[in-house]
Structure formats: C-alpha cells, structure tokens
Motif scaffolding. Sequence first.
Motif, short mmCIF file in Angstrom:
data_model
loop_
_atom_site.label_atom_id
_atom_site.label_comp_id
_atom_site.label_asym_id
_atom_site.label_seq_id
_atom_site.Cartn_x
_atom_site.Cartn_y
_atom_site.Cartn_z
N ALA A 1 -0.56 15.98 -0.82
CA ALA A 1 -1.42 15.06 -1.57
C ALA A 1 -1.94 15.85 -2.76
CB ALA A 1 -2.57 14.57 -0.70
N ALA B 1 -2.16 9.62 -4.99
CA ALA B 1 -3.14 8.53 -4.90
C ALA B 1 -4.26 8.69 -5.94
CB ALA B 1 -3.73 8.47 -3.49
N GLY C 1 0.86 -1.19 0.00
CA GLY C 1 0.00 0.00 0.00
C GLY C 1 0.89 1.23 0.00
N SER D 1 -4.59 1.22 -5.18
CA SER D 1 -5.86 1.06 -4.47
C SER D 1 -7.02 1.78 -5.14
CB SER D 1 -5.73 1.61 -3.04
OG SER D 1 -4.80 0.87 -2.32
N LYS D 2 -6.74 2.85 -5.89
CA LYS D 2 -7.84 3.66 -6.41
C LYS D 2 -8.01 3.43 -7.90
CE LYS D 2 -7.65 5.33 -2.10
NZ LYS D 2 -6.69 6.18 -1.52
N TYR E 1 -4.57 14.38 3.89
CA TYR E 1 -4.71 12.97 4.24
C TYR E 1 -4.45 12.77 5.74
CZ TYR E 1 -4.06 7.89 3.70
OH TYR E 1 -4.17 6.53 3.79
N ASP F 1 2.05 12.93 -2.94
CA ASP F 1 1.21 11.74 -2.81
C ASP F 1 0.14 11.79 -3.91
OD1 ASP F 1 -0.67 9.83 -2.05
OD2 ASP F 1 -0.80 10.49 0.03
N ALA G 1 -6.78 15.27 -0.57
CA ALA G 1 -7.92 14.60 0.06
C ALA G 1 -8.13 15.25 1.42
CB ALA G 1 -7.61 13.12 0.23
C1 LIG Z 1 -6.10 6.14 -0.29
C2 LIG Z 1 -4.94 7.06 -0.06
C3 LIG Z 1 -3.65 6.59 0.18
C4 LIG Z 1 -3.30 5.18 0.53
O1 LIG Z 1 -3.65 4.19 -0.05
P1 LIG Z 1 -3.09 2.73 0.09
O2 LIG Z 1 -4.31 1.92 0.01
O3 LIG Z 1 -2.32 2.57 1.36
O4 LIG Z 1 -2.19 2.61 -1.11
C5 LIG Z 1 -2.61 7.48 0.30
N1 LIG Z 1 -2.81 8.79 0.20
C6 LIG Z 1 -4.03 9.29 -0.01
C7 LIG Z 1 -4.19 10.76 -0.10
C8 LIG Z 1 -5.12 8.44 -0.12
O5 LIG Z 1 -6.34 8.94 -0.25
#
Ligand SMILES: *Cc1c(COP(=O)(O)O)cnc(C)c1O
Length: 359
Positions: free
Chosen positions: A150, A182, A86, A208-209, A110, A180, A154
């Motif tokens: 980020a 994501a 992750g 993950s996204k 985040y 970051d 987020a």
């Molecule tokens: C979802 C998210 C992540 C982390 O996701 P992992 O599932 O650990 O890869 C990291 N940073 C932000 C801003 C996120 O929204």
Amino acid sequence: MSVFLTDELASLTPYTPGEQPQDMENWIKLNTNENPYPPSAAVKKAISGKEIDELRLYSDPRCDDFLSALAAACSVKRPQVFASNGSDEALAFCFRAFCEKGAAFADITYGFYPVFASLFGIKTELIPLREDFTIAPEDYSRTDKTVFIANPNAPTSLALPRKEIERILAQNPNRLVVVDEAYVDFGAESCVTLIEQYDNLLVVGTFSKSRNLAGARIGFAIGNEQLIQDLNTVKFSFNPYNLNRLSLLAGTAAVKDKAYTKECCERIIATRQRSAAALRARGFRVLESSTNFLFAGQNELLAAKEYYELLKECKILIRYFDNERIKDFVRITVGTDEQMTLLLAATDEILREKRDERS
Ligand SMILES: *Cc1c(COP(=O)(O)O)cnc(C)c1O
C-alpha cells in the motif's frame, strides 16, 4: 457457526470495518478515511430519474464508458484498465489469481491483505516495517511471493518514493508487485507511469477516498494488457456485472471532473497540515502523512486507546487498532476544517481533565 461451514473457513477472522453509525448527524466521523466533501456536482447530474427506470437492465459488463474515461484520465490505453466493486474486489481478485507462490506484505499495512490470503488459502510472509514505520525495499529482495504494497501505506500514512518501488519491481521481473494506491492523490507519486516499463507491476486504485464516492463502491486496476485480461477472467467467472449502473455513471462523471478532485485534495491536504501541527503542539507524535488521515502517537498524558474511547464519548469517531506494534497510535481521518477544530477542542478538554487528575 453452522454445521455447514467448510472446515477451511472455520478459523477465518473477517476484516473489521470502521463503525458506520446510522445517526450520522450526531457524530463527527473521522474513522474510515471517507472524503468529507460531497461528490462532484457532475455526479448528481449524471444520476437522473431516467437512470433509475433503467435499473431494470443489467449494467455494462465491460464497463466501457467508465473505463474509457478512466484510461483517458490516467493516460493509459483502454486494455490496460480494469474496473471493480471497490478496490477491495480488485485486491481480492489479485489474491485469487496471482498468488501461486503465496503473498508477501508488510507487518503493518492494510488489514484486508491477511484476510484475503486466509479466505483463499494463500501462504503469507510478513515483512516488518523499519522501526520508524517506513518500508525497507531491500527486505523484499528475498521473497518470490507476490508482493502487496500500500503506497502510501495504511495506517502509517507514510509514502515511499516511486524510485523505491521501482527498486522492488526490478529485484525480480518474475514476481508480481501489486501497488495499492488508495491514497496516492493526497501527495504521493503514482506508479501508473511505470506500467509500460514493468510487466510485473499492477496498480490498484479506488474512488472511495480522493473521488468522494466510498458508498458507490468503485475501484480499478491498471497494468499491462495480459494482467488485465487475467483479472477479467476472474471477474467473468464470478460476477460479470460487478459494477452497477448508477455507480458506473457516478464514476464516469467523477473521473472527468479532474478540477473538483484536485480542489478537494488540496483542501484536505491544507487541513491535514494544520491539524498535524496542532496535534504536535499538544504533545502528540504525528507521522508525516501523504494521505487523508493522520497516524498519531499517544500523548504522555493519555494512552491511545483511552483517547479513542474518550473522543467516542464526545461523539467523535477515530480508529484504534488492536495490534501490539501500533497500540500507542490512533488513526484520524482528515475531515473539514470545522470538524478538525471540534476534534482539537475535544482533545484540549480531555487533556485538561487528565492534567487535573494528575495534580
Ligand atoms: C480504503 C482502502 C482500500 C479500499 O477501498 P475500497 O473502498 O474497497 O475501494 C484499499 N486499500 C487501502 C489501503 C485502503 O485504505
């Protein structure tokens, strides 16, 4: 708390993940920014019975096949990429490895950043977002702490153009900036193209996204070779087999299927635009999202927290944050068109009841 916990961790407040109900079939789950579409068909093909037998073996600590495929997909060199369990793990390693002088990040961003800082005993500096929730690059010039941004941010869903990140990188070449990304595939500009030019840039990403693999726990970092070496020093001092065999296979297959990632992202973006317009038409303030979620301000009939609670009664999960500055907002993951239609129908019903209560 046991009597054995160190004093240092006694006051640690852990990160609160969004709820993961076990009876998924009964819920519409729009609370953790998961992708509503399944992983690529190539992922299912990659994980066969034979691979399950091979679980007796350790996974490849160098993550070679996966990282070669990722480097090719991102047009960078193999020594410029790092794989993590992750992206949370890559971020944790950055806090552990690169924050001698402390960490600086936005007041609204985040929620894991302050938790990592606290876990590792790192001093933090919060840099407030502007009134409209945008990042003010000029506000970062004063700090010599490691910067975490980020982008898109987020839970605000807002993206900063790459040239604004570049301004922050250029302010001080002796200060590391961790970006970051994501949510970058849902409509923002990636900074990966800047790594050759800026040795003080590290980009962190996740499967993950946009790559439909939240449960596989696959993240990565991209930066110059020395930074990647440092992350490997931390990893090999902590958990050399940080990615398991099945996740490595899934990640390799997913990263090669660029067409599927693009198709899912385009569908989500189209659903996002329709859903944002529909919520605005119902009196919500919705920020301009470059992500797979909407940051929506409360309706005049309905407080944000109450909206979250009433939707939960309808078996629809969204996210509400207990934070003074964003207490009038909810975060809604963009699901399928069908899920968003159900969200809007439930919203209409809730607003109708509110209107009736008033009259
Ligand atoms: C979802 C998210 C992540 C982390 O996701 P992992 O599932 O650990 O890869 C990291 N940073 C932000 C801003 C996120 O929204």
